[in-house]
Design an enzyme around this catalytic site. Structure first.
Site, PDB file in Angstrom:
ATOM      1  N   ASP A  95      -7.917  -5.617   0.332  1.00 44.64           N
ATOM      2  CA  ASP A  95      -8.423  -6.407  -0.787  1.00 44.64           C
ATOM      3  C   ASP A  95      -7.999  -7.869  -0.732  1.00 44.64           C
ATOM      4  O   ASP A  95      -8.551  -8.700  -1.441  1.00 44.64           O
ATOM      5  CB  ASP A  95      -7.943  -5.796  -2.118  1.00 44.64           C
ATOM      6  CG  ASP A  95      -8.648  -4.494  -2.383  1.00 44.64           C
ATOM      7  OD1 ASP A  95      -9.848  -4.436  -2.116  1.00 44.64           O
ATOM      8  OD2 ASP A  95      -8.006  -3.539  -2.840  1.00 44.64           O
ATOM      9  N   HIS A 115       0.849  -1.185   0.000  1.00 46.51           N
ATOM     10  CA  HIS A 115       0.000   0.000   0.000  1.00 46.51           C
ATOM     11  C   HIS A 115       0.881   1.229   0.000  1.00 46.51           C
ATOM     12  O   HIS A 115       1.949   1.216   0.620  1.00 46.51           O
ATOM     13  CB  HIS A 115      -0.904   0.012   1.248  1.00 46.51           C
ATOM     14  CG  HIS A 115      -2.059   0.942   1.111  1.00 46.51           C
ATOM     15  ND1 HIS A 115      -1.970   2.268   1.402  1.00 46.51           N
ATOM     16  CD2 HIS A 115      -3.320   0.713   0.676  1.00 46.51           C
ATOM     17  CE1 HIS A 115      -3.138   2.832   1.158  1.00 46.51           C
ATOM     18  NE2 HIS A 115      -3.978   1.920   0.719  1.00 46.51           N
TER      19      HIS A 115
END
Ligand code: CMC
Length: 451
Positions: free
Chosen positions: A387, A329
């Site tokens: 996710d 991320h």
């Protein structure tokens, strides 16, 4: 803002306490052009928590130079009171409330109210808000004809970009962005209609009749009902699944200035109408580096197929021939706090559905274990993101892979409209207009044609 959140201990140099500024003195940062010796001072601005920023707004007029930051890794594009992330500590808060408390103590519509209005609702405020959202969930009947213009095999995100953009052709009475009441109505319409629009995209793709929203149902329950009910027989939504869905919606509701939110803000900075701006956000979300990652995780797990293929896959990742989707991320350099809640929710859902031996979950867990111990991922601070687990939960719930990203869009709409509203209400708002470092041809001329 909660008192117990400490400023970020961020990457390289950030988070180191700044040297104390003498009382009464304003902190500044000096930029020196080493070639000419020219110097410029810029004020440092502090937020309520998190890294300070250097206010360089006059830098171009002072120096004739631009700053260069492709990917915006060091640029704060706005100030905002909505969402705070400390990526190093793994903290996410909406309006100061930690995400873990919000998923435990509030439902999604309370979180929507919080994001839109700044405070959690009282009982009366909640009742009115739920009534208002519920009574905006139906879409203009003519929109159902719009769906029929798409091929049956269209990706539901393509359908959503089109249908949401098309809303501005139906709801003219909420496109005057200078009127706060119209902005509120547009925001409610977008939050309320998005589950209907997404569920209808799915129904259209499988050739089933559209199911209309039912006002006695909760937000998540209604969405699952519109996805899975048919007119032929009654359909009961499992309370465990609707609670899990509600939680997933909360976890995805906002995430400060990510790609799709920045897209919504940039689109809105030109005073474009809210429906067009949210359609732009949906387009940005679709990419596999952003919201499309939940779909990509499932695709990746399918391609790996068996645990014996994991070492080969990891090698390909390290050789930069593949990416471990659902990992890494831009902001979180620690475990994504949303992924922690997701992991728990994932087990609850699999228990409810009796799918604990689901091979994909086993594969995902093994992949996670290996990646978390491998120096390639450890050194780069690549942890599972939201996710990684959401795809597995959605699949267990019977949601088709192509609907994963539309679901993310359903949840994120409230964040987008909250951020859009915040920008439009700011008296200092200006059109967003980045500059560039031009590296193309310098002036050249087209030879005159002979004759
Ligand atoms: N698998 C393998 N290597 C990776 C990954 C990954 N998923 N993510 C980053 N890296 C490596 C990358 O190759 C680079 O290595 P090196 O230093 O040797 O060049 C280093 O880590 C830094 O990566 P980056 O691409 O510069 O990082 P970024 O901040 O630009 O990208 C990201 C962030 C999310 C796009 C990226 O981590 C990624 O592509 N992850 C997979 C897609 C994904 O799961 N996206 C969902 C994000 S969470 C949901 C949302 O908010 O949208």
């Amino acid at each position: 803002m909660t008192k117990d959140v400490k400023p970020a201990a961020a990457a390289k140099g950030a988070g180191k306490p700044a040297p104390a500024t003498p009382a009464g003195a304003k902190r500044t940062v000096t930029v020196i052009d080493n070639a000419t010796g020219r110097k410029w001072d810029y004020p440092v601005i502090s937020g309520s928590v998190g890294p300070d920023v250097i206010d360089i707004r006059s830098f171009y007029s002072d120096s004739g130079m631009f700053t260069y930051d492709p990917g915006f890794t060091s640029t704060a594009s706005c100030d905002s009171t909505i969402t705070y992330i400390d990526g190093d500590a793994g903290i996410l808060m909406y309006r100061g409330y930690p995400i873990e408390e919000l998923v435990e103590r509030c439902d999604f519509l309370e979180v929507c109210y919080l994001l839109l209005k700044g405070e959690l609702p009282t009982a009366d405020q909640k009742a009115k808000f739920v009534f208002d959202i519920t009574h905006h969930s139906m879409v203009h009947e003519q929109l159902s004809a719009f769906y029929r213009g798409f091929r049956r095999d269209a990706h539901p995100m393509a359908v959503m970009c089109g249908v949401v953009g098309g809303l501005s052709a139906f709801y003219h009475d909420s496109t005057d962005i200078t009127d706060p009441r119209q902005r509120e109505i547009a925001s409610y319409r977008l939050v309320a209609k998005m589950p209907t629009i997404a569920a209808w995209a799915y129904k259209y793709s499988i050739g089933q009749p559209f199911i209309y929203p039912v006002n006695s149902m909760g937000f998540a329950e209604n969405f699952l009902h519109m996805m899975f009910a048919t007119p032929c027989e009654p359909y009961k939504v499992s309370p465990v699944l609707s609670k899990a869905m509600d939680r997933i919606l909360t976890l995805h509701a906002d995430h400060e200035q990510n790609a799709s939110t920045s897209t919504v803000r940039l689109s809105g900075s030109s005073d474009a109408n809210p429906f067009a701006c949210i359609a732009a956000g949906i387009a940005s979300l679709w990419g596999p580096a952003h919201g499309g990652a939940n779909e990509a995780v499932l695709k990746m797990l399918g391609e790996i197929g068996d645990h014996k293929n994991i070492p080969d896959f990891i090698k390909r990742v390290k050789d930069k021939k593949a990416r471990l989707m659902g990992f890494g991320h831009r902001v979180y350099k620690n475990y994504d706090p949303r992924a922690k809640v997701m992991q728990r929710t994932c087990h609850e859902v699999l228990d409810e559905l009796g799918l604990h031996d689901e091979p994909l979950l086993k594969l995902a867990t093994e992949l996670e274990k290996i990646a978390l111990n491998d120096p390639y991922f450890v050194d780069r601070k690549l942890y599972p993101n939201v996710d990684f687990y959401s795809g597995i939960i959605f699949r267990a719930m019977g949601i088709p892979v192509a609907m994963f990203t539309p679901l993310f869009a359903v949840a994120r709409t409230v964040g987008w409209v909250s951020q859009w509203n915040e920008m439009i209400s700011d008296p200092g708002k200006r059109i967003g207009r980045p500059r560039q470092l031009y590296t193309g041809a310098t002036t050249r001329h087209i030879p005159k044609k002979k004759g």
